[in-house]
Design a protein around this motif. Structure first.
Motif, mmCIF file in Angstrom:
data_model
loop_
_atom_site.group_PDB
_atom_site.id
_atom_site.type_symbol
_atom_site.label_atom_id
_atom_site.label_comp_id
_atom_site.label_asym_id
_atom_site.label_seq_id
_atom_site.Cartn_x
_atom_site.Cartn_y
_atom_site.Cartn_z
ATOM 1 N N THR A 79 0.748 -1.279 0.089
ATOM 2 C CA THR A 79 -0.136 0.046 -0.030
ATOM 3 C C THR A 79 0.875 1.323 0.047
ATOM 4 O O THR A 79 0.691 2.007 -0.551
ATOM 5 C CB THR A 79 -0.838 0.117 1.230
ATOM 6 N N THR A 80 1.960 1.118 0.785
ATOM 7 C CA THR A 80 3.046 2.384 0.664
ATOM 8 C C THR A 80 3.285 2.622 -0.607
ATOM 9 O O THR A 80 3.629 3.705 -1.164
ATOM 10 C CB THR A 80 4.147 2.072 1.653
ATOM 11 N N THR A 81 3.582 1.302 -1.198
ATOM 12 C CA THR A 81 4.462 1.674 -2.749
ATOM 13 C C THR A 81 2.969 2.264 -3.875
ATOM 14 O O THR A 81 3.469 2.999 -4.537
ATOM 15 C CB THR A 81 4.791 0.262 -3.230
ATOM 16 N N VAL A 82 1.942 1.796 -3.468
ATOM 17 C CA VAL A 82 1.029 2.305 -4.111
ATOM 18 C C VAL A 82 0.776 3.819 -4.261
ATOM 19 O O VAL A 82 0.659 4.470 -5.134
ATOM 20 C CB VAL A 82 -0.349 1.529 -4.074
ATOM 21 N N LEU A 83 0.998 4.328 -3.012
ATOM 22 C CA LEU A 83 0.707 5.652 -2.522
ATOM 23 C C LEU A 83 1.843 6.478 -2.977
ATOM 24 O O LEU A 83 1.618 7.455 -3.764
ATOM 25 C CB LEU A 83 0.604 5.999 -0.946
ATOM 26 N N ARG A 84 3.272 6.028 -3.082
ATOM 27 C CA ARG A 84 4.248 6.654 -3.678
ATOM 28 C C ARG A 84 3.955 6.923 -4.968
ATOM 29 O O ARG A 84 4.340 7.823 -5.582
ATOM 30 C CB ARG A 84 5.572 6.010 -3.150
ATOM 31 N N GLU A 85 3.541 5.630 -5.806
ATOM 32 C CA GLU A 85 3.329 5.736 -7.343
ATOM 33 C C GLU A 85 2.389 6.995 -7.522
ATOM 34 O O GLU A 85 2.365 7.438 -8.542
ATOM 35 C CB GLU A 85 3.068 4.251 -7.668
ATOM 36 N N LYS A 86 1.367 6.998 -6.654
ATOM 37 C CA LYS A 86 0.017 7.662 -7.080
ATOM 38 C C LYS A 86 0.654 8.879 -6.834
ATOM 39 O O LYS A 86 0.350 10.077 -7.808
ATOM 40 C CB LYS A 86 -1.114 7.441 -6.146
ATOM 41 N N ILE A 87 1.207 9.585 -5.854
ATOM 42 C CA ILE A 87 1.657 10.973 -5.678
ATOM 43 C C ILE A 87 2.632 11.176 -6.755
ATOM 44 O O ILE A 87 2.603 12.207 -7.145
ATOM 45 C CB ILE A 87 2.452 11.115 -4.290
ATOM 46 N N ASN A 91 2.181 14.236 -9.735
ATOM 47 C CA ASN A 91 3.169 15.313 -9.565
ATOM 48 C C ASN A 91 4.298 15.164 -10.839
ATOM 49 O O ASN A 91 5.217 15.765 -11.123
ATOM 50 C CB ASN A 91 3.908 15.591 -8.600
ATOM 51 N N GLN A 92 4.019 14.304 -11.890
ATOM 52 C CA GLN A 92 4.726 14.048 -12.831
ATOM 53 C C GLN A 92 6.190 13.614 -12.320
ATOM 54 O O GLN A 92 7.301 14.432 -13.140
ATOM 55 C CB GLN A 92 4.692 15.193 -13.897
ATOM 56 N N LEU A 93 6.314 12.941 -11.479
ATOM 57 C CA LEU A 93 7.650 12.616 -10.970
ATOM 58 C C LEU A 93 7.604 11.090 -11.027
ATOM 59 O O LEU A 93 6.715 10.310 -11.259
ATOM 60 C CB LEU A 93 7.828 13.171 -9.592
ATOM 61 N N LYS A 94 8.603 10.283 -10.306
ATOM 62 C CA LYS A 94 8.706 8.935 -9.980
ATOM 63 C C LYS A 94 8.689 8.561 -8.516
ATOM 64 O O LYS A 94 8.997 9.433 -7.558
ATOM 65 C CB LYS A 94 10.322 8.341 -10.650
ATOM 66 N N LYS A 95 8.207 7.172 -8.120
ATOM 67 C CA LYS A 95 8.168 6.896 -6.731
ATOM 68 C C LYS A 95 9.477 7.142 -6.041
ATOM 69 O O LYS A 95 9.465 7.374 -4.747
ATOM 70 C CB LYS A 95 7.607 5.503 -6.527
ATOM 71 N N GLU A 96 10.881 7.048 -6.854
ATOM 72 C CA GLU A 96 11.973 7.484 -6.008
ATOM 73 C C GLU A 96 12.055 8.832 -5.908
ATOM 74 O O GLU A 96 13.011 9.186 -4.948
ATOM 75 C CB GLU A 96 12.887 7.029 -6.965
ATOM 76 N N ASN A 97 11.103 9.852 -6.155
ATOM 77 C CA ASN A 97 10.961 10.988 -5.782
ATOM 78 C C ASN A 97 10.316 11.147 -4.347
ATOM 79 O O ASN A 97 10.157 12.327 -3.795
ATOM 80 C CB ASN A 97 10.607 12.139 -6.698
ATOM 81 N N VAL A 270 -4.326 2.047 7.669
ATOM 82 C CA VAL A 270 -5.692 2.837 7.637
ATOM 83 C C VAL A 270 -5.195 4.287 7.148
ATOM 84 O O VAL A 270 -6.102 4.735 6.367
ATOM 85 C CB VAL A 270 -6.091 2.839 9.248
ATOM 86 N N SER A 271 -4.092 4.873 7.500
ATOM 87 C CA SER A 271 -3.846 6.129 7.085
ATOM 88 C C SER A 271 -3.297 6.141 5.745
ATOM 89 O O SER A 271 -3.807 6.979 4.882
ATOM 90 C CB SER A 271 -2.567 6.726 7.686
ATOM 91 N N LEU A 272 -2.593 5.254 5.246
ATOM 92 C CA LEU A 272 -2.447 4.934 3.775
ATOM 93 C C LEU A 272 -3.605 4.675 2.812
ATOM 94 O O LEU A 272 -3.638 5.508 1.663
ATOM 95 C CB LEU A 272 -1.422 3.923 3.749
ATOM 96 N N ALA A 273 -4.550 3.785 3.397
ATOM 97 C CA ALA A 273 -5.763 3.781 2.346
ATOM 98 C C ALA A 273 -6.518 5.068 2.332
ATOM 99 O O ALA A 273 -7.064 5.526 1.333
ATOM 100 C CB ALA A 273 -6.345 2.647 3.192
ATOM 101 N N GLY A 274 -6.861 5.849 3.314
ATOM 102 C CA GLY A 274 -7.244 7.125 3.418
ATOM 103 C C GLY A 274 -6.773 8.160 2.405
ATOM 104 O O GLY A 274 -7.155 8.827 1.699
#
Length: 369
Positions: A79-87, A91-97, A270-274
């Protein structure tokens, strides 16, 4: 009118006794409710002190968080990875950002620690958001405070002049907390380009969604000295969920990760899902912004009628002066069950007040009259 800190602390404590009951009542609400109804504390207490969104979390976020409770026995790595990828995608960046933290306050602390690995100083406006100052000072950074301009904005030229060979970090809160003022994005971009050649730059964009200025997060693709801190605590209405993030060059993200006990692991399932669901609920975001603006404009107009000046705000709070006020402000707030913000600048009696719902701000104005 002297500030009675003991009175302010006692007033703030009014909310504590009923928090457990309030939580149960909030969870009992229908998660799919699309109405922008506010979440009041028990005893009809109105909290206008912490710049929270009175309408959040969003309906989609509440439903996602409720469903995620059942998965809280598992570590939320995926889920953490999903959020990083979505963010990153937004923002037209990569999850590594992207680095995830327990609120943007964790991000601010991490950047302060990183800057303090080499002893020196940090330059910051005054007043501004200062929760990271203690961590910075204990880590060995001296805070060089630069007064705001007469109109309560960042004085970029003065900040530049205050820097020296020992400056390791410059902090910019845009829009600024507690004044609500904003620096033009083009001016700020040029300033960051100049100073980042000399030290780390921490740009706090906690309230950027409330204003018309664009985020400068695109700069992190090439700028290895810039960290942009963002949060789900404000317009997304998830202050209690404690989730925020940093946007920076991958090289800089790796340096910050090394300062986390467990990288990207500060937020719960829970926070990540929200947070993920919040990013898909643009309707809620737009309605929150609209309702905030309506309540803010009402408050500004009413304070003006009372000859209490305020600074034009680009946020969900208002900076106003009680220099011409003859009443006991804190006593009137306490008598009306309002938890209000503290005194920030004693000279001209500048206070900050959070913008609540329109009904809450009507109650605030009635109390102050």
């Amino acid at each position: 009118m002297a500030q009675n800190r003991r009175q302010w602390l006692a007033q703030s404590g009014l909310a504590l006794a009923g928090l457990s009951l309030w939580g149960k009542q909030s969870l009992a609400k229908e998660f799919g409710n699309n109405n922008h109804s506010s979440y009041r504390l028990p005893g009809n207490i109105i909290k206008l002190s912490s710049n929270e969104n009175p309408y959040g979390p969003s309906p989609k976020a509440r439903m996602a968080m409720a469903e995620a409770v059942a998965l809280s026995n598992r570590y939320p790595w995926d889920t953490t990875t999903v959020l990083r990828e979505k963010i990153a995608s937004i923002n037209q960046l990569k999850k590594e950002n992207v680095l995830i933290g327990a609120g943007s306050s964790e991000i601010l602390g991490l950047v302060a620690q990183l800057a303090a690995l080499e002893k020196g100083n940090a330059v910051a406006a005054d007043p501004t958001f200062r929760i990271w100052w203690t961590a910075a000072e204990k880590s060995g950074l001296e805070i060089l405070k630069v007064p705001l301009s007469a109109d309560k904005k960042h004085d970029l030229q003065a900040m530049l002049s205050r820097m020296n060979s020992q400056t390791r970090l410059i902090y910019l809160c845009n829009p600024n907390n507690p004044t609500g003022t904003v620096v033009d994005s083009n001016l700020l971009k040029s300033f960051i380009e100049e100073v980042s050649s000399k030290c780390l730059v921490l740009l706090d964009e906690a309230y950027i969604e409330y204003c018309g200025e664009s985020s400068l997060c695109s700069m992190v693709s090439s700028n290895k000295k810039l960290v942009v801190a963002k949060t789900f605590s404000k317009i997304y209405g998830m202050a209690g969920a404690r989730i925020g993030y940093a946007l920076a060059h991958p090289d800089l993200i790796q340096q910050l990760n090394k300062l986390q006990p467990w990288e990207n692991a500060g937020a719960s399932a829970v926070s990540l899902a929200g947070a993920i669901a919040s990013l898909d609920d643009n309707d809620f975001l737009m309605k929150s912004k609209k309702l905030n603006e309506e309540a803010k404009q009402f408050t500004i107009a009413e304070l003006s009628k009372l000859r209490l000046p305020s600074i034009p705000s680009h946020t969900n709070f208002l900076y106003f002066s009680l220099k011409n006020y003859t009443g006991d402000y804190l006593q009137r707030m306490a008598a009306n069950n309002i938890i209000a913000g503290r005194l920030v600048e004693p000279g001209d009696q500048w206070y900050r007040i959070t913008i609540g719902t329109l009904d809450e701000m009507k109650h605030f104005i009635s109390a102050i009259k």
